[in-house]
Design a protein around this motif. Structure first.
Motif, PDB file in Angstrom:
ATOM      1  N   GLY A  23       0.832  -1.197   0.000  1.00 43.93           N
ATOM      2  CA  GLY A  23       0.000   0.000   0.000  1.00 43.93           C
ATOM      3  C   GLY A  23       0.867   1.248   0.000  1.00 43.93           C
ATOM      4  O   GLY A  23       1.713   1.453  -0.865  1.00 43.93           O
ATOM      5  N   ALA A  24       0.665   2.093   1.017  1.00 41.79           N
ATOM      6  CA  ALA A  24       1.437   3.329   1.112  1.00 41.79           C
ATOM      7  C   ALA A  24       2.791   3.128   1.771  1.00 41.79           C
ATOM      8  O   ALA A  24       3.616   4.049   1.793  1.00 41.79           O
ATOM      9  CB  ALA A  24       0.641   4.383   1.888  1.00 41.79           C
ATOM     10  N   ALA A  25       3.058   1.921   2.316  1.00 42.47           N
ATOM     11  CA  ALA A  25       4.329   1.654   2.984  1.00 42.47           C
ATOM     12  C   ALA A  25       5.317   1.053   1.986  1.00 42.47           C
ATOM     13  O   ALA A  25       4.983   0.124   1.245  1.00 42.47           O
ATOM     14  CB  ALA A  25       4.119   0.697   4.155  1.00 42.47           C
ATOM     15  N   VAL A  26       6.527   1.599   1.981  1.00 45.10           N
ATOM     16  CA  VAL A  26       7.574   1.135   1.071  1.00 45.10           C
ATOM     17  C   VAL A  26       8.834   0.870   1.890  1.00 45.10           C
ATOM     18  O   VAL A  26       9.248   1.706   2.703  1.00 45.10           O
ATOM     19  CB  VAL A  26       7.876   2.174  -0.031  1.00 45.10           C
ATOM     20  N   ALA A  51       9.175   7.922  -2.358  1.00 39.05           N
ATOM     21  CA  ALA A  51       7.813   8.254  -1.924  1.00 39.05           C
ATOM     22  C   ALA A  51       7.003   8.888  -3.046  1.00 39.05           C
ATOM     23  O   ALA A  51       5.846   8.501  -3.296  1.00 39.05           O
ATOM     24  CB  ALA A  51       7.878   9.191  -0.717  1.00 39.05           C
ATOM     25  N   VAL A  52       7.593   9.848  -3.742  1.00 40.01           N
ATOM     26  CA  VAL A  52       6.867  10.505  -4.832  1.00 40.01           C
ATOM     27  C   VAL A  52       6.630   9.529  -5.982  1.00 40.01           C
ATOM     28  O   VAL A  52       5.559   9.515  -6.598  1.00 40.01           O
ATOM     29  CB  VAL A  52       7.634  11.757  -5.301  1.00 40.01           C
ATOM     30  N   ALA A  53       7.625   8.670  -6.267  1.00 38.08           N
ATOM     31  CA  ALA A  53       7.435   7.678  -7.330  1.00 38.08           C
ATOM     32  C   ALA A  53       6.320   6.700  -6.979  1.00 38.08           C
ATOM     33  O   ALA A  53       5.544   6.278  -7.844  1.00 38.08           O
ATOM     34  CB  ALA A  53       8.741   6.932  -7.572  1.00 38.08           C
ATOM     35  N   ARG A  54       6.227   6.336  -5.694  1.00 35.81           N
ATOM     36  CA  ARG A  54       5.164   5.431  -5.263  1.00 35.81           C
ATOM     37  C   ARG A  54       3.798   6.084  -5.419  1.00 35.81           C
ATOM     38  O   ARG A  54       2.827   5.439  -5.860  1.00 35.81           O
ATOM     39  CB  ARG A  54       5.398   5.011  -3.811  1.00 35.81           C
ATOM     40  N   PRO A  90      -2.130   6.718  -7.823  1.00 38.48           N
ATOM     41  CA  PRO A  90      -2.625   8.078  -7.556  1.00 38.48           C
ATOM     42  C   PRO A  90      -3.658   8.152  -6.437  1.00 38.48           C
ATOM     43  O   PRO A  90      -3.969   9.250  -5.961  1.00 38.48           O
ATOM     44  CB  PRO A  90      -3.248   8.483  -8.903  1.00 38.48           C
ATOM     45  N   THR A  91      -4.200   6.999  -5.994  1.00 37.01           N
ATOM     46  CA  THR A  91      -5.178   7.047  -4.904  1.00 37.01           C
ATOM     47  C   THR A  91      -4.520   7.268  -3.549  1.00 37.01           C
ATOM     48  O   THR A  91      -5.210   7.577  -2.571  1.00 37.01           O
ATOM     49  CB  THR A  91      -5.984   5.735  -4.862  1.00 37.01           C
ATOM     50  N   LEU A  92      -3.200   7.115  -3.470  1.00 39.80           N
ATOM     51  CA  LEU A  92      -2.494   7.311  -2.208  1.00 39.80           C
ATOM     52  C   LEU A  92      -2.340   8.805  -1.927  1.00 39.80           C
ATOM     53  O   LEU A  92      -1.871   9.568  -2.762  1.00 39.80           O
ATOM     54  CB  LEU A  92      -1.116   6.645  -2.254  1.00 39.80           C
ATOM     55  N   SER A 118       8.549  10.234   5.526  1.00 38.66           N
ATOM     56  CA  SER A 118       7.217  10.315   4.930  1.00 38.66           C
ATOM     57  C   SER A 118       7.255  11.303   3.771  1.00 38.66           C
ATOM     58  O   SER A 118       8.079  12.240   3.749  1.00 38.66           O
ATOM     59  CB  SER A 118       6.185  10.770   5.964  1.00 38.66           C
ATOM     60  N   SER A 119       6.380  11.082   2.808  1.00 37.92           N
ATOM     61  CA  SER A 119       6.303  12.030   1.695  1.00 37.92           C
ATOM     62  C   SER A 119       5.951  13.427   2.185  1.00 37.92           C
ATOM     63  O   SER A 119       6.285  14.428   1.539  1.00 37.92           O
ATOM     64  CB  SER A 119       5.247  11.557   0.682  1.00 37.92           C
ATOM     65  N   GLU A 120       5.309  13.500   3.364  1.00 36.88           N
ATOM     66  CA  GLU A 120       4.972  14.808   3.931  1.00 36.88           C
ATOM     67  C   GLU A 120       6.215  15.546   4.416  1.00 36.88           C
ATOM     68  O   GLU A 120       6.170  16.759   4.644  1.00 36.88           O
ATOM     69  CB  GLU A 120       3.964  14.636   5.065  1.00 36.88           C
TER      70      GLU A 120
END
Length: 204
Positions: A136-139, A163-166, A171-173, A191-193
């Motif tokens: 999911g959102a975890a890489v 993070a940005v590539a993921r 795109p739903t993340l 985090s991408s944040e």
């Protein structure tokens, strides 16, 4: 004494007299045939049978159509300028590179044009792709043995690029969390944040 009978003598005389006259007639009949080149031994076939006019068919020249080039996708890589992170979009063919290929491009460092703009990198060069796992959102990014002792800024480069590539992959993340595992078991989470917001939004 009786005179010989005239019948047979006259008949024999006529036969001998008519033979010389028939020979010229036969030669005269054969002469036109030989003069015209007609063989006396029958029909002699020569050459190939006549054929009709063939249709030339369609123009054999090859078509001049060219395949359309695949559209390029911009993949943002995070580099350093004046001690801060910045992005450099790279154009790759198709729908974009996978996460492993994106990280390898990052480890190659800035290209000549990017270096002229003052971009640098804190990451060492590496030709071995890291092991990347997604949930999911975890890489999770496990670095190879030749990459160790990264600075915090180098970890930021790597984590923000991944993070940005993921998020571009899915795109739903709304965000992505990246864990970087260096040789020796050292872990770092980002985090991408935590990435420069303007750069992340500009390249999504």
């Amino acid at each position: 004494m009786r005179p010989p009978a005239p019948g047979p003598a006259r008949a024999h005389g006529r036969t001998k007299a008519s033979a010389p006259r028939l020979l010229p007639l036969l030669l005269a009949a054969l002469l036109p045939l030989s003069a015209c080149g007609i063989p006396a031994t029958g029909v002699v076939e020569a050459g190939e049978p006549a054929t009709g006019v063939l249709d030339p068919g369609p123009d054999p020249s090859p078509s001049q159509t060219w395949p359309e080039p695949a559209p390029a996708t911009l993949v943002p890589l995070y580099f350093v300028v004046d001690g801060a992170l910045t992005t450099a979009p790279r154009a790759v063919p198709g729908a974009g590179a996978d996460l492993g290929s994106t990280v390898l491009m990052l480890f190659e460092g800035p290209d000549a044009g990017e270096r002229r703009k003052g971009l640098t990198t804190e990451l060492p060069p590496s030709t071995v792709a890291p092991t990347i796992r997604t949930d999911g959102a975890a890489v999770s990014v496990q670095l190879p043995e030749d990459v160790a002792g990264l600075s915090d800024l180098a970890v930021d480069q790597l984590a923000c690029t991944v993070a940005v590539a993921r998020m571009r992959q899915d795109p739903t993340l709304g965000s992505a969390q990246v864990t970087v595992e260096q040789p020796g078991g050292r872990l770092a989470g980002r985090s991408s944040e935590d990435c420069p917001a303007d750069a992340a939004r500009r390249n999504r």
